[in-house]
Each structure stands twice: as structure tokens, then as C-alpha cells.
Design a protein around this motif. Structure first.
Motif, PDB file in Angstrom:
ATOM      1  N   LEU A 195      74.922  26.584  70.761  1.00  0.00           N
ATOM      2  CA  LEU A 195      75.384  27.929  70.437  1.00  0.00           C
ATOM      3  C   LEU A 195      74.244  28.755  69.864  1.00  0.00           C
ATOM      4  CD1 LEU A 195      78.714  26.888  68.686  1.00  0.00           C
ATOM      5  CD2 LEU A 195      78.504  27.898  70.970  1.00  0.00           C
ATOM      6  N   ALA A 196      74.112  29.979  70.329  1.00  0.00           N
ATOM      7  CA  ALA A 196      73.086  30.890  69.826  1.00  0.00           C
ATOM      8  C   ALA A 196      73.753  31.967  68.978  1.00  0.00           C
ATOM      9  CB  ALA A 196      72.334  31.541  70.985  1.00  0.00           C
ATOM     10  N   GLY A 197      73.170  32.237  67.831  1.00  0.00           N
ATOM     11  CA  GLY A 197      73.717  33.265  66.949  1.00  0.00           C
ATOM     12  C   GLY A 197      73.283  33.025  65.521  1.00  0.00           C
ATOM     13  N   THR A 198      74.062  33.541  64.580  1.00  0.00           N
ATOM     14  CA  THR A 198      73.807  33.355  63.152  1.00  0.00           C
ATOM     15  C   THR A 198      74.839  32.394  62.601  1.00  0.00           C
ATOM     16  OG1 THR A 198      72.953  35.615  62.977  1.00  0.00           O
ATOM     17  CG2 THR A 198      73.566  34.503  60.924  1.00  0.00           C
ATOM     18  N   GLU A 199      74.368  31.366  61.885  1.00  0.00           N
ATOM     19  CA  GLU A 199      75.261  30.318  61.400  1.00  0.00           C
ATOM     20  C   GLU A 199      75.711  30.607  59.968  1.00  0.00           C
ATOM     21  OE1 GLU A 199      75.343  25.434  60.942  1.00  0.00           O
ATOM     22  OE2 GLU A 199      73.633  26.432  61.911  1.00  0.00           O
ATOM     23  N   TYR A 200      76.990  30.376  59.723  1.00  0.00           N
ATOM     24  CA  TYR A 200      77.602  30.561  58.408  1.00  0.00           C
ATOM     25  C   TYR A 200      78.380  29.303  58.036  1.00  0.00           C
ATOM     26  CZ  TYR A 200      76.814  35.570  59.230  1.00  0.00           C
ATOM     27  OH  TYR A 200      76.247  36.798  59.491  1.00  0.00           O
ATOM     28  N   PHE A 201      78.670  29.156  56.756  1.00  0.00           N
ATOM     29  CA  PHE A 201      79.671  28.169  56.359  1.00  0.00           C
ATOM     30  C   PHE A 201      80.621  28.805  55.358  1.00  0.00           C
ATOM     31  CE2 PHE A 201      76.540  27.150  52.983  1.00  0.00           C
ATOM     32  CZ  PHE A 201      77.369  27.052  51.868  1.00  0.00           C
ATOM     33  N   ALA A 202      81.829  28.285  55.350  1.00  0.00           N
ATOM     34  CA  ALA A 202      82.874  28.795  54.455  1.00  0.00           C
ATOM     35  C   ALA A 202      83.535  27.630  53.746  1.00  0.00           C
ATOM     36  CB  ALA A 202      83.910  29.589  55.237  1.00  0.00           C
ATOM     37  N   ASN A 203      83.777  27.783  52.456  1.00  0.00           N
ATOM     38  CA  ASN A 203      84.524  26.820  51.669  1.00  0.00           C
ATOM     39  C   ASN A 203      85.904  27.403  51.375  1.00  0.00           C
ATOM     40  OD1 ASN A 203      82.317  25.091  51.581  1.00  0.00           O
ATOM     41  ND2 ASN A 203      81.494  26.056  49.742  1.00  0.00           N
ATOM     42  N   THR A 204      86.923  26.626  51.658  1.00  0.00           N
ATOM     43  CA  THR A 204      88.296  27.100  51.503  1.00  0.00           C
ATOM     44  C   THR A 204      89.132  26.076  50.746  1.00  0.00           C
ATOM     45  OG1 THR A 204      88.919  26.126  53.646  1.00  0.00           O
ATOM     46  CG2 THR A 204      88.217  28.436  53.649  1.00  0.00           C
ATOM     47  N   VAL A 205      90.249  26.536  50.201  1.00  0.00           N
ATOM     48  CA  VAL A 205      91.268  25.668  49.604  1.00  0.00           C
ATOM     49  C   VAL A 205      92.615  26.163  50.099  1.00  0.00           C
ATOM     50  CG1 VAL A 205      92.279  24.742  47.492  1.00  0.00           C
ATOM     51  CG2 VAL A 205      89.836  25.291  47.544  1.00  0.00           C
ATOM     52  N   SER A 206      93.483  25.221  50.451  1.00  0.00           N
ATOM     53  CA  SER A 206      94.790  25.571  51.020  1.00  0.00           C
ATOM     54  C   SER A 206      95.918  24.949  50.216  1.00  0.00           C
ATOM     55  CB  SER A 206      94.874  25.086  52.471  1.00  0.00           C
ATOM     56  OG  SER A 206      93.795  25.580  53.242  1.00  0.00           O
ATOM     57  N   VAL A 207      97.036  25.653  50.172  1.00  0.00           N
ATOM     58  CA  VAL A 207      98.277  25.148  49.583  1.00  0.00           C
ATOM     59  C   VAL A 207      99.411  25.534  50.511  1.00  0.00           C
ATOM     60  CG1 VAL A 207      99.937  25.387  47.700  1.00  0.00           C
ATOM     61  CG2 VAL A 207      97.502  25.172  47.175  1.00  0.00           C
ATOM     62  N   ALA A 208     100.132  24.536  51.010  1.00  0.00           N
ATOM     63  CA  ALA A 208     101.300  24.754  51.873  1.00  0.00           C
ATOM     64  C   ALA A 208     100.968  25.696  53.040  1.00  0.00           C
ATOM     65  CB  ALA A 208     102.468  25.291  51.061  1.00  0.00           C
ATOM     66  N   GLY A 209      99.773  25.565  53.581  1.00  0.00           N
ATOM     67  CA  GLY A 209      99.392  26.354  54.746  1.00  0.00           C
ATOM     68  C   GLY A 209      98.827  27.728  54.448  1.00  0.00           C
ATOM     69  N   ARG A 210      98.763  28.113  53.180  1.00  0.00           N
ATOM     70  CA  ARG A 210      98.114  29.372  52.816  1.00  0.00           C
ATOM     71  C   ARG A 210      96.690  29.081  52.374  1.00  0.00           C
ATOM     72  NH1 ARG A 210     101.505  33.358  49.070  1.00  0.00           N
ATOM     73  NH2 ARG A 210      99.532  34.478  49.328  1.00  0.00           N
ATOM     74  N   HIS A 211      95.736  29.791  52.962  1.00  0.00           N
ATOM     75  CA  HIS A 211      94.328  29.488  52.768  1.00  0.00           C
ATOM     76  C   HIS A 211      93.644  30.551  51.903  1.00  0.00           C
ATOM     77  CE1 HIS A 211      95.229  26.849  56.089  1.00  0.00           C
ATOM     78  NE2 HIS A 211      95.408  27.860  56.911  1.00  0.00           N
ATOM     79  N   HIS A 212      92.808  30.083  51.009  1.00  0.00           N
ATOM     80  CA  HIS A 212      91.972  30.985  50.220  1.00  0.00           C
ATOM     81  C   HIS A 212      90.513  30.694  50.522  1.00  0.00           C
ATOM     82  CE1 HIS A 212      90.348  33.422  47.035  1.00  0.00           C
ATOM     83  NE2 HIS A 212      89.786  32.377  46.452  1.00  0.00           N
ATOM     84  N   ALA A 214      87.040  30.599  49.391  1.00  0.00           N
ATOM     85  CA  ALA A 214      86.334  30.598  48.112  1.00  0.00           C
ATOM     86  C   ALA A 214      84.954  31.233  48.238  1.00  0.00           C
ATOM     87  CB  ALA A 214      86.189  29.159  47.601  1.00  0.00           C
ATOM     88  N   GLU A 215      84.257  30.961  49.350  1.00  0.00           N
ATOM     89  CA  GLU A 215      82.889  31.460  49.542  1.00  0.00           C
ATOM     90  C   GLU A 215      82.574  31.480  51.025  1.00  0.00           C
ATOM     91  OE1 GLU A 215      80.537  28.346  47.760  1.00  0.00           O
ATOM     92  OE2 GLU A 215      82.302  27.909  46.552  1.00  0.00           O
ATOM     93  N   ILE A 216      81.757  32.435  51.433  1.00  0.00           N
ATOM     94  CA  ILE A 216      81.121  32.417  52.748  1.00  0.00           C
ATOM     95  C   ILE A 216      79.623  32.573  52.530  1.00  0.00           C
ATOM     96  CG2 ILE A 216      80.873  33.557  54.990  1.00  0.00           C
ATOM     97  CD1 ILE A 216      83.740  34.466  54.802  1.00  0.00           C
ATOM     98  N   TRP A 217      78.842  31.708  53.177  1.00  0.00           N
ATOM     99  CA  TRP A 217      77.391  31.709  53.031  1.00  0.00           C
ATOM    100  C   TRP A 217      76.728  31.823  54.399  1.00  0.00           C
ATOM    101  CZ3 TRP A 217      74.611  30.008  48.355  1.00  0.00           C
ATOM    102  CH2 TRP A 217      75.454  29.767  47.259  1.00  0.00           C
ATOM    103  N   ARG A 218      75.556  32.444  54.409  1.00  0.00           N
ATOM    104  CA  ARG A 218      74.765  32.543  55.636  1.00  0.00           C
ATOM    105  C   ARG A 218      73.585  31.578  55.553  1.00  0.00           C
ATOM    106  NH1 ARG A 218      73.579  37.455  55.167  1.00  0.00           N
ATOM    107  NH2 ARG A 218      75.149  38.366  56.547  1.00  0.00           N
ATOM    108  N   TYR A 219      73.416  30.768  56.616  1.00  0.00           N
ATOM    109  CA  TYR A 219      72.286  29.847  56.698  1.00  0.00           C
ATOM    110  C   TYR A 219      71.021  30.582  57.143  1.00  0.00           C
ATOM    111  CZ  TYR A 219      75.129  25.518  56.596  1.00  0.00           C
ATOM    112  OH  TYR A 219      75.941  24.477  56.236  1.00  0.00           O
TER     113      TYR A 219
END
Length: 430
Positions: A195-212, A214-219
Motif C-alpha cells: 500500500l502506498a500512502g501515509t501510515e497512521y495508527f489509532a488506539n481505541t477502547v470499546s464498551v458494548a460495541g461503542r468505540h472511543h 483515544a489517539e491517532i498518530w502519524r508515522y
């Protein structure tokens, strides 16, 4: 109240303290005998754990052992604990993730299939144990390089960029002759489009299918030895950036596609010209972080949010509509060793600590260890955080850190002039 944490290693070692802040005690489970010997046992939080058990292949026996604690939740602290945490949650009737025999949260081929079945873009992917099948797929795909990796692993463990059939053959054979980072033999290989593009990562926490989120970062990456890219540094992304608007709906859909309904997740996404594409996701906390430093930037962190979701789901739910917004500039710098040899001293790290924006670091090596030249994330000697109100100071300190690395920060035999070549297949590691 007790919580089961499976493999509290890497960043998972911070979970017992985060849970204790809410009055929750941890019962720790090793997912296999000897797993601690492979996963940072020197950093295990012994003082914060009420009891410890080892899973030896008998789930009924393990459940009998932990039932007296009447656990309220099960959390994987590391990628190695994902499968067992899922199984325990299901058998104990506790909030967990969707049980799927295809192991979509672990098998990289099934992961891509699940995301595509949800109507989202995923990498073109093959899983096979036959090289001739892999070569035929790569040729029909028609675009080199291709990405080659174990079906059941994580991070950059035996991940290669292959620019042609010879590199593909070498990497394929190397993977099938290797064990993955959990100690299991690799039985199949995944081949994916690059894949070509800009890579990111995201940290999430979920409860009963609802997602929050927490952070998105760019590599940010840089050319490494042999031309392969290595991780350079990462910076958090503002909720107001256009990239966030593109990534958010895709990420939430991918979490649903993978059956992630409860607990932490760490997802890596490539933002291509055609839109976001999931590289892979792990249903566990992000690795290689210092929570107290991240909290200085965001006001909380991935481990603290995971603990809050266990202790007070209602309070956690109140956060799910609030976008993660960095409060102060922060840079996570992956340490890069320009050469290898026996590490004599790390005394010059006092110069790193003296940088105005220095906020903390972690080293995976110590004096006396063999230091490998950095060719991927597994051969990085550690990481360092830089935090400062003035981003120009961070940039200045970052450049100073890289200069220190080039001029003997990692003091090896013969005054750092002894160099050891990396060992492995000819294909370029990720």
C-alpha cells in the motif's frame, strides 16, 4: 473486584496499576508456559498482582482456578494473550469480543477478508503454504513489491517487502522455517499488496460495541540499511486535521468488522489516494508506550481509558463523543542504532536526558548485550519521548538525538567502530 489480565507484558505491564487506581485487583495469567521468558519478564509488575496462573492447555482447569476471584473482566495485555482472553471471556460469560472460529483478530488473511466483507477496503491478500501459489498470485497481481509475513504474528515480526520472485522465495522460505514471536511454528504465509500512502495508527477502547478513539498518530519513516524503511518518529494528529475526518468512520467500521466490542485495540491504517485501508489491528493495548508521558499530551492514555471502561462503563461512555485532541506538542522517537556489537556503556544517555524537551525513554538493551544495527522495529534499541510547548525545540532536540546516535551514543566495542551486519533473508524487512 478482580480483573484477569492475560500476558501483562510490554505496555500491558501498566494495566495492573491503572486498574488499581479504580480499586480493581489484577489476577495475572500467562498464556503459555515460558511465555514470560520471551516477553519482557524483567518489567512484570509483581507488586500489583494478587495472584498468577499459567495456562497449560486445559481451559476447564484454568477456569476452576480463577473462579474463586469472581472476575468481572478479562483483558489481554499483549498480542499473545488475545486468543486466551477471548476464550476466557466467553466461557465466564463476561463482556468480550465476538467469538469467531476464523480468528479474524489474529489471522491476517481472515482479518482482511472480514474487513472487505463489511464493505470496507482491505489489502489484496493471499494465504498459502506453497511458494508456487504465492509466486503465481504475485505475478497475477502484477505490482511489485509485495508484502510477505506470517499469517499469525504481530508487529514487524518476519515482515518483508519483496521486489521480485527471488526475494519472495527467500522470504517465504525464511518464514516457514521460523517460529513467530509467541514461539509457534509458522505454518502459512500471507502475501499482500504493498500500500502506498501515509501510515497512521489509532488506539481505541470499546464498551458494548461503542468505540472511543483515544489517539491517532502519524508515522514518519526513513531509509534504513539496505534501503528498507525504518520507523523514525511518530506524532499525534489533531482532531481538526482532514486526515482525522477520513480515518474516523473507516476505523470505527473496521472495529465492527473484526468483532471488537469490548476492551482496547491498536489499529494501523494506510491513508491512500483512494482512501483508508487497514494494514492490521490488534485487540489489545498499544505496545511500547509510557502512559504518563502520553497523558501529559492528551490528559489520559490508552491504559487509563481501558481501566476506566472496566471500572465505570457509564463514565467511559460519556467520553465516546469527545474527539482526542493533543494539548501539547509530542514526538515519539524510535531509537536507531547505526552499527552493532557488544554494548559496553549507555552512559552518554545523560546527554539525552539533558535535552530541553526530554520527557522519558525506554531501552530494550543494556550494557553487555549484543546491539544489532537497526533494520526494523524489532532491532530498535528503544524509544524516547520529546514534549515541549514549542515544536521548534522538539525538532532541535530530535536532530541532536540523531547526531548523538551517529557519534557514539550506543558505546560498543572498539569505541563503536565494531560493526555487525544484520542476519536474515535478502528481502527487505519492514
Amino acid at each position: 473486584m478482580y480483573c484477569l489480565v492475560v500476558d501483562a507484558y510490554s505496555s500491558g505491564r501498566f494495566l495492573p496499576a491503572a486498574l488499581a487506581a479504580h480499586g480493581i485487583r489484577t489476577v495475572h495469567i500467562d498464556s503459555a508456559p515460558g511465555i514470560a521468558d520471551r516477553l519482557l519478564r524483567t518489567h512484570f509488575p509483581h507488586e500489583a498482582v494478587a495472584d498468577r496462573f499459567t495456562y497449560r492447555g486445559d481451559l476447564d482447569a484454568l477456569i476452576t482456578a480463577v473462579l474463586p476471584y469472581r472476575p468481572a473482566r478479562v483483558i489481554p495485555g499483549n498480542e499473545t494473550g488475545v486468543d486466551l482472553a477471548d476464550a476466557l471471556s466467553a466461557r465466564l460469560g463476561l463482556p468480550g469480543n465476538v467469538i469467531d472460529g476464523r480468528r479474524v483478530r489474529r489471522d491476517k488473511y481472515e482479518m482482511a477478508r472480514a474487513v472487505r466483507a463489511h464493505g470496507l477496503r482491505a489489502p489484496d491478500t493471499l494465504r498459502t503454504h506453497r511458494f508456487d501459489t504465492a509466486l503465481a498470485w504475485a505475478r497475477s497481481h502484477g505490482r511489485w513489491p509485495v508484502v510477505v509475513k506470517p499469517a499469525d504474528s504481530a508487529g514487524t515480526d518476519n515482515v518483508f517487502f519483496c521486489a521480485g520472485p527471488v526475494e519472495l522465495c527467500t522470504a517465504f522460505d525464511h518464514i516457514l522455517r521460523s517460529v513467530n514471536f509467541t514461539g509457534a511454528r509458522n505454518r502459512t504465509v500471507v502475501v499482500q499488496e504493498h500500500l502506498a500512502g501515509t501510515e497512521y495508527f489509532a488506539n481505541t477502547v470499546s464498551v458494548a460495541g461503542r468505540h472511543h478513539i483515544a489517539e491517532i498518530w502519524r508515522y514518519h519513516k526513513r531509509p534504513g540499511r539496505g534501503g528498507a524503511p525504518v520507523y523514525d518518529y511518530e506524532e499525534p494528529v489533531s482532531a481538526r486535521e482532514p486526515a482525522t475526518a477520513a480515518l474516523r468512520p473507516y476505523l470505527l467500521g473496521a472495529l465492527d468488522a473484526l468483532g471488537i466490542r469490548n476492551g482496547p485495540a491498536h489499529s494501523e491504517i494506510m491513508l491512500t489516494d483512494e482512501g483508508p485501508v487497514l494494514i492490521e489491528a490488534g485487540a489489545r493495548p498499544a505496545g511500547s508506550i509510557l502512559p504518563d508521558v502520553v497523558s501529559r499530551c492528551f490528559g489520559t492514555d490508552h491504559l487509563a481509558l481501558t481501566a476506566l471502561a472496566c471500572a465505570d462503563p457509564a463514565a467511559f461512555m460519556a467520553l465516546t463523543d469527545r474527539p482526542a485532541q493533543p494539548r501539547v506538542p509530542l514526538r515519539y522517537v524510535s531509537l536507531i542504532s547505526p552499527r552493532g556489537g557488544r554494548l559496553v556503556s549507555l552512559d552518554r544517555f545523560d546527554e539525552v536526558r539533558a535535552l530541553p524537551s526530554y520527557a522519558g525513554h525506554h531501552l530494550s538493551v543494556e550494557a553487555g548485550d549484543h546491539l544489532a544495527p537497526t533494520v526494523d522495529s524489532l532491532t530498535s534499541p528503544g524509544f524516547c519521548y520529546l514534549v515541549h510547548r514549542d515544536p521548534r525545540q522538539i525538532e532541535t532536540d530530535y536532530r541532536r538525538l540523531r547526531t548523538l546516535e551517529e557519534t557514539g551514543l550506543y558505546e560498543t566495542e572498539e569505541n563503536g567502530l565494531y560493526e555487525t551486519e544484520a542476519v536474515g533473508p535478502d528481502a527487505r524487512p519492514a
